[in-house]
Design an enzyme around this catalytic site. Structure first.
Site, PDB file in Angstrom:
ATOM      1  N   LYS A 162      38.438  24.857  37.511  1.00  0.00           N
ATOM      2  CA  LYS A 162      39.372  24.431  36.460  1.00  0.00           C
ATOM      3  C   LYS A 162      40.766  24.161  37.020  1.00  0.00           C
ATOM      4  O   LYS A 162      41.369  23.136  36.719  1.00  0.00           O
ATOM      5  CB  LYS A 162      39.492  25.524  35.366  1.00  0.00           C
ATOM      6  CG  LYS A 162      38.183  25.863  34.680  1.00  0.00           C
ATOM      7  CD  LYS A 162      38.387  26.911  33.581  1.00  0.00           C
ATOM      8  CE  LYS A 162      38.972  28.222  34.065  1.00  0.00           C
ATOM      9  NZ  LYS A 162      38.100  28.960  35.013  1.00  0.00           N
ATOM     10  N   ARG A 179      40.836  31.777  25.870  1.00  0.00           N
ATOM     11  CA  ARG A 179      39.689  32.423  26.492  1.00  0.00           C
ATOM     12  C   ARG A 179      38.948  33.301  25.499  1.00  0.00           C
ATOM     13  O   ARG A 179      37.953  33.927  25.860  1.00  0.00           O
ATOM     14  CB  ARG A 179      40.184  33.316  27.623  1.00  0.00           C
ATOM     15  CG  ARG A 179      40.005  32.740  29.009  1.00  0.00           C
ATOM     16  CD  ARG A 179      40.475  33.820  29.979  1.00  0.00           C
ATOM     17  NE  ARG A 179      39.993  33.656  31.314  1.00  0.00           N
ATOM     18  CZ  ARG A 179      40.670  33.054  32.295  1.00  0.00           C
ATOM     19  NH1 ARG A 179      41.824  32.503  32.066  1.00  0.00           N
ATOM     20  NH2 ARG A 179      40.160  32.999  33.501  1.00  0.00           N
ATOM     21  N   ARG A 229      37.300  31.959  47.922  1.00  0.00           N
ATOM     22  CA  ARG A 229      38.593  31.383  47.522  1.00  0.00           C
ATOM     23  C   ARG A 229      39.749  32.066  48.255  1.00  0.00           C
ATOM     24  O   ARG A 229      39.814  33.279  48.329  1.00  0.00           O
ATOM     25  CB  ARG A 229      38.787  31.529  46.012  1.00  0.00           C
ATOM     26  CG  ARG A 229      40.174  31.062  45.569  1.00  0.00           C
ATOM     27  CD  ARG A 229      40.244  30.752  44.097  1.00  0.00           C
ATOM     28  NE  ARG A 229      40.044  31.912  43.246  1.00  0.00           N
ATOM     29  CZ  ARG A 229      40.013  31.841  41.906  1.00  0.00           C
ATOM     30  NH1 ARG A 229      40.145  30.674  41.284  1.00  0.00           N
ATOM     31  NH2 ARG A 229      39.832  32.934  41.196  1.00  0.00           N
ATOM     32  N   ARG A 286      42.687  36.780  46.503  1.00  0.00           N
ATOM     33  CA  ARG A 286      43.162  37.489  45.311  1.00  0.00           C
ATOM     34  C   ARG A 286      42.391  38.796  45.137  1.00  0.00           C
ATOM     35  O   ARG A 286      41.196  38.841  45.386  1.00  0.00           O
ATOM     36  CB  ARG A 286      42.945  36.609  44.068  1.00  0.00           C
ATOM     37  CG  ARG A 286      44.068  35.625  43.826  1.00  0.00           C
ATOM     38  CD  ARG A 286      43.693  34.533  42.847  1.00  0.00           C
ATOM     39  NE  ARG A 286      43.105  35.015  41.587  1.00  0.00           N
ATOM     40  CZ  ARG A 286      42.807  34.215  40.568  1.00  0.00           C
ATOM     41  NH1 ARG A 286      43.051  32.897  40.645  1.00  0.00           N
ATOM     42  NH2 ARG A 286      42.282  34.688  39.472  1.00  0.00           N
ATOM     43  N   ARG A 301      34.580  39.855  35.690  1.00  0.00           N
ATOM     44  CA  ARG A 301      35.110  38.630  35.086  1.00  0.00           C
ATOM     45  C   ARG A 301      33.995  37.747  34.551  1.00  0.00           C
ATOM     46  O   ARG A 301      34.135  37.120  33.506  1.00  0.00           O
ATOM     47  CB  ARG A 301      35.941  37.870  36.107  1.00  0.00           C
ATOM     48  CG  ARG A 301      37.263  38.572  36.346  1.00  0.00           C
ATOM     49  CD  ARG A 301      37.835  38.206  37.673  1.00  0.00           C
ATOM     50  NE  ARG A 301      38.326  36.852  37.690  1.00  0.00           N
ATOM     51  CZ  ARG A 301      38.411  36.120  38.795  1.00  0.00           C
ATOM     52  NH1 ARG A 301      38.006  36.606  39.947  1.00  0.00           N
ATOM     53  NH2 ARG A 301      38.888  34.912  38.738  1.00  0.00           N
TER      54      ARG A 301
END
Ligand code: ADP
Ligand code: ADP
Ligand code: ZN
Length: 215
Positions: free
Chosen positions: A16, A91, A126, A160, A171
């Site tokens: 996204k 969300r 990531r 992260r 998540r």
């Protein structure tokens, strides 16, 4: 030039943010990322940042009223008047309803469809720039020079905290429980555009632009 009020929907790691940045440049609209805004507040150590940090670090959603307040303030700024791209908001169902209550009608909700297996691979690799926030992937989208940000030259890209395995699982389950129901919600409103998010980033961008321009 046409302008758009857009929203990106999809699981964590779907791409996204990657797509929202490209669309923001292409259509000259601000990229409104609640994740980026919350991380900035956490970095600055503001009251808001401290409150949000406990949730974020555990891979849990920050309470609705907190996020709704941030988005309301951001969308009332002048640069968002002509259009914007929401990334990471709404969300939850109450967040979606709050957006409607702000009087905002979305031109399109771009639902980036990616399997859970792909999400785990993407979040697991990531890395991002601690200076400018640029996002890379160790295998799929590495920087040109090892461990150095292409955009700003910063050395030492970071993972992260919420991209560690336990937080990824939390998540993903939060996504399925609280966010995925928004797919039906926006489908019923006729705003939903499903996009295959598993192809290369350029192809995903083109597919989104084609969908938008078809209307
Ligand atoms: P992702 O990579 O999952 O898309 P984001 O950068 O959008 O991550 O968000 C990071 C974290 O910030 C989330 O896990 C959550 O704790 C918090 N967050 C961001 N947007 C929202 C929101 N709309 N509602 C609640 N929490 C949010
Ligand atoms: P989100 O904002 O949905 O959490 P990101 O844009 O941060 O997702 O992307 C998650 C990870 O996947 C990043 O490491 C990014 O470089 C990588 N990525 C994004 N899009 C693609 C794609 N189409 N193919 C492969 N990797 C991708
Ligand atoms: Zn950078």
């Amino acid at each position: 030039m046409t302008t758009y009020r857009l929203m990106m929907l999809g699981p964590p790691g779907a791409g996204k943010g990657t797509q929202a940045k490209r669309l923001a440049e292409r259509f000259e609209i601000p990229h409104v990322s609640t994740g980026d805004m919350l991380r900035q507040a956490r970095r600055k150590g503001t009251e808001l940042g401290k409150k949000a940090a406990e949730y974020m670090n555990a891979g849990k959603l920050v309470p609705d009223e907190v996020v709704i307040g941030i988005v309301r303030d951001r969308l009332s700024e002048d640069d968002a008047e002509g259009g914007f791209i929401l990334d990471g908001f709404p969300r939850t169902r109450p967040q979606a309803e709050a957006l409607t209550e702000m009087g905002i009608e979305l031109d399109a909700v771009v639902n980036v469809v990616v399997s859970d297996d792909e999400v785990v691979k993407r979040l697991g690799g990531r890395i991002s720039c601690p200076n400018c926030g640029a996002v890379y992937h160790k295998e799929y989208n590495p920087p040109a020079e090892d461990d150095k940000c292409d955009a700003c030259g910063q050395e030492g890209l970071i993972t992260r905290d919420d991209d560690k395995p336990e937080a990824i699982r939390s998540r993903l389950s939060g996504y399925h429980e609280k966010t995925a129901p928004l797919i039906e919600y926006y489908e019923a409103q006729g705003a939903l555009k499903n996009i295959d998010g598993e192809s290369a980033p350029d192809e995903v961008t083109e597919a989104i632009v084609e969908e938008l321009e078809a209307n």
